[in-house]
Structures are given as structure tokens and as C-alpha cells.
Write a protein that holds these residues in place. Structure first.
Motif, short mmCIF file in Angstrom:
data_model
loop_
_atom_site.label_atom_id
_atom_site.label_comp_id
_atom_site.label_asym_id
_atom_site.label_seq_id
_atom_site.Cartn_x
_atom_site.Cartn_y
_atom_site.Cartn_z
N LEU A 16 -14.42 -31.99 -17.95
CA LEU A 16 -15.47 -32.86 -17.42
C LEU A 16 -15.18 -33.03 -15.94
O LEU A 16 -14.04 -33.34 -15.56
CB LEU A 16 -15.41 -34.21 -18.15
CG LEU A 16 -16.61 -35.12 -17.94
CD1 LEU A 16 -17.88 -34.52 -18.53
CD2 LEU A 16 -16.35 -36.49 -18.59
N LEU A 47 -21.40 -36.81 -12.56
CA LEU A 47 -20.66 -36.45 -13.76
C LEU A 47 -21.21 -35.14 -14.30
O LEU A 47 -22.42 -35.04 -14.54
CB LEU A 47 -20.91 -37.55 -14.80
CG LEU A 47 -19.82 -37.86 -15.79
CD1 LEU A 47 -18.63 -38.46 -15.06
CD2 LEU A 47 -20.34 -38.85 -16.82
N VAL A 77 -13.10 -40.49 -25.31
CA VAL A 77 -14.38 -40.84 -24.70
C VAL A 77 -14.85 -39.74 -23.73
O VAL A 77 -16.05 -39.49 -23.58
CB VAL A 77 -14.29 -42.24 -24.03
CG1 VAL A 77 -13.43 -42.21 -22.78
CG2 VAL A 77 -15.66 -42.80 -23.72
N THR A 80 -16.59 -37.26 -25.88
CA THR A 80 -17.92 -37.75 -26.31
C THR A 80 -18.92 -37.53 -25.18
O THR A 80 -20.05 -37.05 -25.40
CB THR A 80 -17.83 -39.26 -26.67
OG1 THR A 80 -16.72 -39.44 -27.54
CG2 THR A 80 -19.11 -39.76 -27.31
N THR A 81 -18.50 -37.84 -23.94
CA THR A 81 -19.40 -37.67 -22.80
C THR A 81 -19.71 -36.20 -22.58
O THR A 81 -20.87 -35.80 -22.40
CB THR A 81 -18.73 -38.26 -21.52
OG1 THR A 81 -18.26 -39.57 -21.83
CG2 THR A 81 -19.67 -38.30 -20.36
N ALA A 84 -22.01 -34.93 -25.13
CA ALA A 84 -23.37 -35.47 -24.97
C ALA A 84 -24.11 -34.68 -23.89
O ALA A 84 -25.30 -34.36 -24.03
CB ALA A 84 -23.30 -36.95 -24.60
#
Ligand SMILES: Nc1ncnc2c1ncn2[C@@H]1O[C@H](COP(=O)(O)OP(=O)(O)OP(=O)(O)O)[C@@H](O)[C@H]1O
Ligand SMILES: O=C(O)C(=O)C[C@H](O)[C@H](O)CO
Length: 401
Positions: A16, A47, A77, A80-81, A84
Motif C-alpha cells: 500500500l 493512498l 487494516v 483491508t484497505t 478494498a
């Protein structure tokens, strides 16, 4: 009529990217900017997905290909981001490791400076053959893997696991391509004998796609440091000489690659290829005209971007452009132009993907010979400019012009 295009599997590093946006008024004097105890007012944080799995993978999907993404995240987390943003469908082929942490990069893109990455390796360190969807590779035309220097299990033991992966992909009939990243100096990857890794791995790699700095670091550390010091505060890529490209690509071809490209930022995109015998030994995706790809040395100047917003992932994007033209059956000249165009599309945006366009628009840019380029000065005694292809032919180029 719609095109019939080969399927692609992209494996390797996924992370990420967190890119806080600097304000123009902040300036770019690094010593003044980064002082202990200081607060730097920033704009919002961009992001996005990082690493070749999303950058090259989704780049290829934007260019029209059906792509399976084989990367790995932790169960946290960040994962998860990341998932997504990736979407449920694309996340399906990704491994989730409940024991580990997800990889991330803080991208410090200070205006007018090369970006600095603060990178956490996370579960990319344990990525291996079992994280690849081999059933997808069985029918894929191309298997692409990126960034072993940031993936511990792939570079340890002289690249044994990486060699297993590339060999298996080739045995399953896919054409194989491999991208690199710059090993971080002072770390295990930075101290490694990359010559041994490449000798083990390149016999199973059809298209080897590092940057000039990466290959210099791996094969000739003295040269890497010399060019870095010659560049002083400027871009080290500018300090490399055409003979450096010839010598470094010689080794990569000798150890087994059919093609080696050397990405060179503003200095464009260089391609060198092996002889016809090696091209007869490609996987399912192969050029219709093998001769056109044999014994070539080409260098395409990059396209002028105004402004360059961020070069994050430009290498990944240029690879998507190169592979896209290659898999569509274009010649090497067009593949180099496609790499430069998609690299240029990339630098117009903060992240690696938002600037990218679909293939028809990309092709139009490639065919527009009036599009401004960045200067690339090569000795006319050994490099000749082709008006027709808008490209330089080098001293090792075997095509009669
Ligand atoms: N400033 C720029 N202006 C125009 N094109 C650029 C610029 N920087 C990069 N590119 C394009 O993107 C391609 C790849 O960039 P680069 O050589 O920096 O890759 P890389 O070093 O592998 O990058 P990264 O690891 O940052 O993704 C270049 O060959 C060029 O076509
Ligand atoms: O721009 C680069 O050099 C990159 O390596 C980009 C990476 O793929 C990634 O986005 C950074 O985490």
C-alpha cells in the motif's frame, strides 16, 4: 471485431503506498525540510496500491488484458484497505497470511526531487511458489514477476526459489518476464552477490526488464557508485554512458535472457535482444516475426511531461506498455515507444495507475510523431536516428536500415 489477447499472470511484490502531498511553498531543500522537531504542513495523503502486482498488473488490465494478480498481504487494516482499493474480484487470487503484516511504502515525493521510499517488507518476505495461482499460469500467455530484491525468500540461496518459480512458469508454456527493484544499500539484499542470482534465474527468463541503475548495482557496483558520484546532486541515470548499457546487457543476454530492457527515467527506454536461436525458445506469446526481434539494440527518448507530478511506479507502467505492445505482436520499435508513452502517462499523476489510458489512446500517442521528447544525445558515429520509427539504432543493432 474484438482482439483476442493472451491471458497474463502478474506475481511478486504488493504493498500500500501512502503518499503525503507536499505543498509547492514548502520548497525542496532537503536539509532544511527534514529537521528534527519540525512540523511540515502537508496537503492530503494520496493512498494507492503499490508494487508491480497492482501497478503492472492493473496497468495491463487497463491496456486490455485479462490479468490474474498473485501477491500477498497480512491480515490487518492495511490489507483491508488494500483489498478494498483492489476490489473483491481482483483480490481473489491474492494470498492472505494471518501471521504476518502487510507491506507498505511511505512515498516522500518532494517536488523537483527524486522520490524517497520508506518501505516495510512485511509478508512479501515470505512470498514463494505456493503463492502463485499455477492453474492460471497453465493457460496464460505471459507470466510476469516483479521486485525480487525486496522479497527475501526470492533472493536468498542465490535466488533458488525465484529460479524454481521462473522455471516452472516456463515449463508450463508461458513466456516469462522479470522486473527488478534497486536493492537497498546496507541491507541483506544490498550486500548480496546478484551475479549468482541472475546466473541461476535468467536461463528461465525471456524478457528481463530492470532499470539501468538496478542492473549496474547488481553487476558492477563500482560503476554504480562512480556514476552516482559523477551525478553529484543530479539524476545518476544521466551519468551512464552508452557503453555501460552495452556491457551490462551483454551479461544478461549471455546468461539466458532473450531481451533486456534498461529503463532510464527521463533518458528513455533501451532495448537489446539476443539472436534468433534464443527467440525460437519463447513461451506461448512470441513475435510473429522473430527476425524483427533478433539481434536488436534500440533506444527511444522519453516524452516530455509538464509537469512531472510523480515518477512513482513509472518503471512498472513502462513495462505494462512494453509488454502490451509485445503481446499484441508489434515490433521492438513500437514496444519501446509504448513503454515510453505509458511511462509518460504515469508521471502525469501522483500514483502509478491514475494517469494510464486504454490501448487505443496509447496507440494514438505512439503514432503522433509531433509529441515533444526529452533530449537524448547519443554519438552519431555509433547511434543513428530513424525518422520512420523515431528511435535510435545502436552499434549492436543487426537490422539493415
Ligand atoms: N521524468 C520523466 N519524464 C518522462 N518520462 C519518464 C520520466 N520518468 C520516467 N519516465 C518514463 O518511464 C519509464 C520508466 O521510468 P524509470 O526508468 O524511472 O523506471 P524505474 O527506475 O524502473 O522506476 P520505478 O522503479 O521508479 O518504477 C522511462 O523509461 C520513461 O519512459
Ligand atoms: O517507483 C518505484 O520505483 C516503485 O518501485 C514503485 C513501487 O512499485 C511502489 O509503488 C512503491 O511502493
Amino acid at each position: 471485431m474484438s482482439e483476442s489477447l493472451p491471458g497474463v499472470v502478474v506475481a511478486g511484490l504488493t504493498c500500500l503506498d501512502l503518499a503525503p502531498k507536499f505543498r509547492a511553498e514548502t520548497g525542496n531543500d532537503m536539509a532544511t525540510l527534514f529537521r528534527p522537531g519540525k512540523l511540515i504542513p502537508m496537503d492530503d495523503c494520496h493512498l494507492s496500491l503499490g508494487g508491480p502486482v497492482p501497478n503492472t498488473g492493473i496497468g495491463l488490465a487497463k491496456l486490455g488484458f485479462d490479468v490474474s494478480l498473485c501477491g500477498k498481504t497480512g491480515d490487518d487494516v492495511l490489507s483491508t484497505t488494500l483489498r478494498a482499493i483492489l476490489g473483491e474480484e481482483r483480490s481473489r487470487s491474492m494470498t492472505l497470511d494471518p501471521e504476518g503484516t502487510s507491506s507498505y511504502t511511505v512515498v516522500l515525493a518532494v517536488p523537483g526531487r527524486d522520490r524517497i521510499f520508506l518501505h516495510h517488507e512485511g509478508v512479501n518476505a515470505t512470498f514463494g511458489a505456493e503463492d502463485i495461482d499455477w492453474s492460471a499460469v497453465e493457460s496464460a500467455g505471459l507470466f510476469h514477476l516483479g521486485y525480487p530484491p525486496a522479497m527475501k525468500r526470492l533472493y536468498r540461496d542465490d535466488g533458488a526459489e525465484l529460479a524454481v518459480i521462473m522455471r516452472r512458469a516456463k515449463e508450463l508454456g508461458a513466456t516469462t518476464s522479470l522486473d527488478m527493484s534497486l536493492p537497498a544499500a546496507g541491507t541483506e539484499a544490498g550486500e548480496l552477490d546478484w551475479t549468482s542470482v541472475l546466473r541461476n534465474v535468467l536461463p528461465h527468463v525471456d524478457l528481463f526488464l530492470p532499470s539501468i541503475e538496478e542492473l549496474a548495482y547488481m553487476l558492477d557496483r563500482d560503476l554504480f557508485h562512480r556514476r552516482e558520484s559523477e551525478a553529484e546532486d543530479g539524476d545518476p541515470v544521466r551519468a551512464y554512458q552508452p557503453d555501460d548499457y552495452g556491457a551490462l546487457s551483454d551479461s544478461a543476454l549471455e546468461w539466458g535472457a532473450a531481451a533486456v530492457t534498461l529503463k532510464s527515467g527521463e533518458c528513455g527506454f533501451y532495448l537489446r535482444t539476443a539472436g534468433a536461436d534464443r527467440w525460437a525458445n519463447l513461451g506461448r506469446v512470441r513475435p510473429g516475426d522473430t527476425r524483427a526481434w533478433s539481434g536488436r539494440e534500440l533506444w527511444g527518448p522519453s516524452y516530455r511531461a509538464d509537469p512531472v507530478v510523480s515518477a512513482t511506479g513509472s518503471g512498472d507502467s513502462s513495462i505494462a506498455g512494453f509488454l502490451s505492445a509485445f503481446m499484441r505482436g508489434f515490433g521492438p520499435e513500437e514496444a519501446v515507444q509504448a513503454a515510453n508513452i505509458v511511462g509518460w502517462q504515469n508521471v502525469r499523476a501522483m500514483d502509478a495507475l491514475s494517469g494510464l489510458e486504454a490501448w487505443p489512446a496509447t496507440l494514438q500517442y505512439m503514432e503522433d510523431h509531433t509529441r515533444p521528447r526529452n533530449p537524448l544525445e547519443l554519438d552519431p558515429a555509433s547511434w543513428s536516428w530513424s525518422e520512420r520509427h523515431q528511435i535510435f539504432h545502436g552499434p549492436h543493432d543487426q537490422e539493415t536500415r
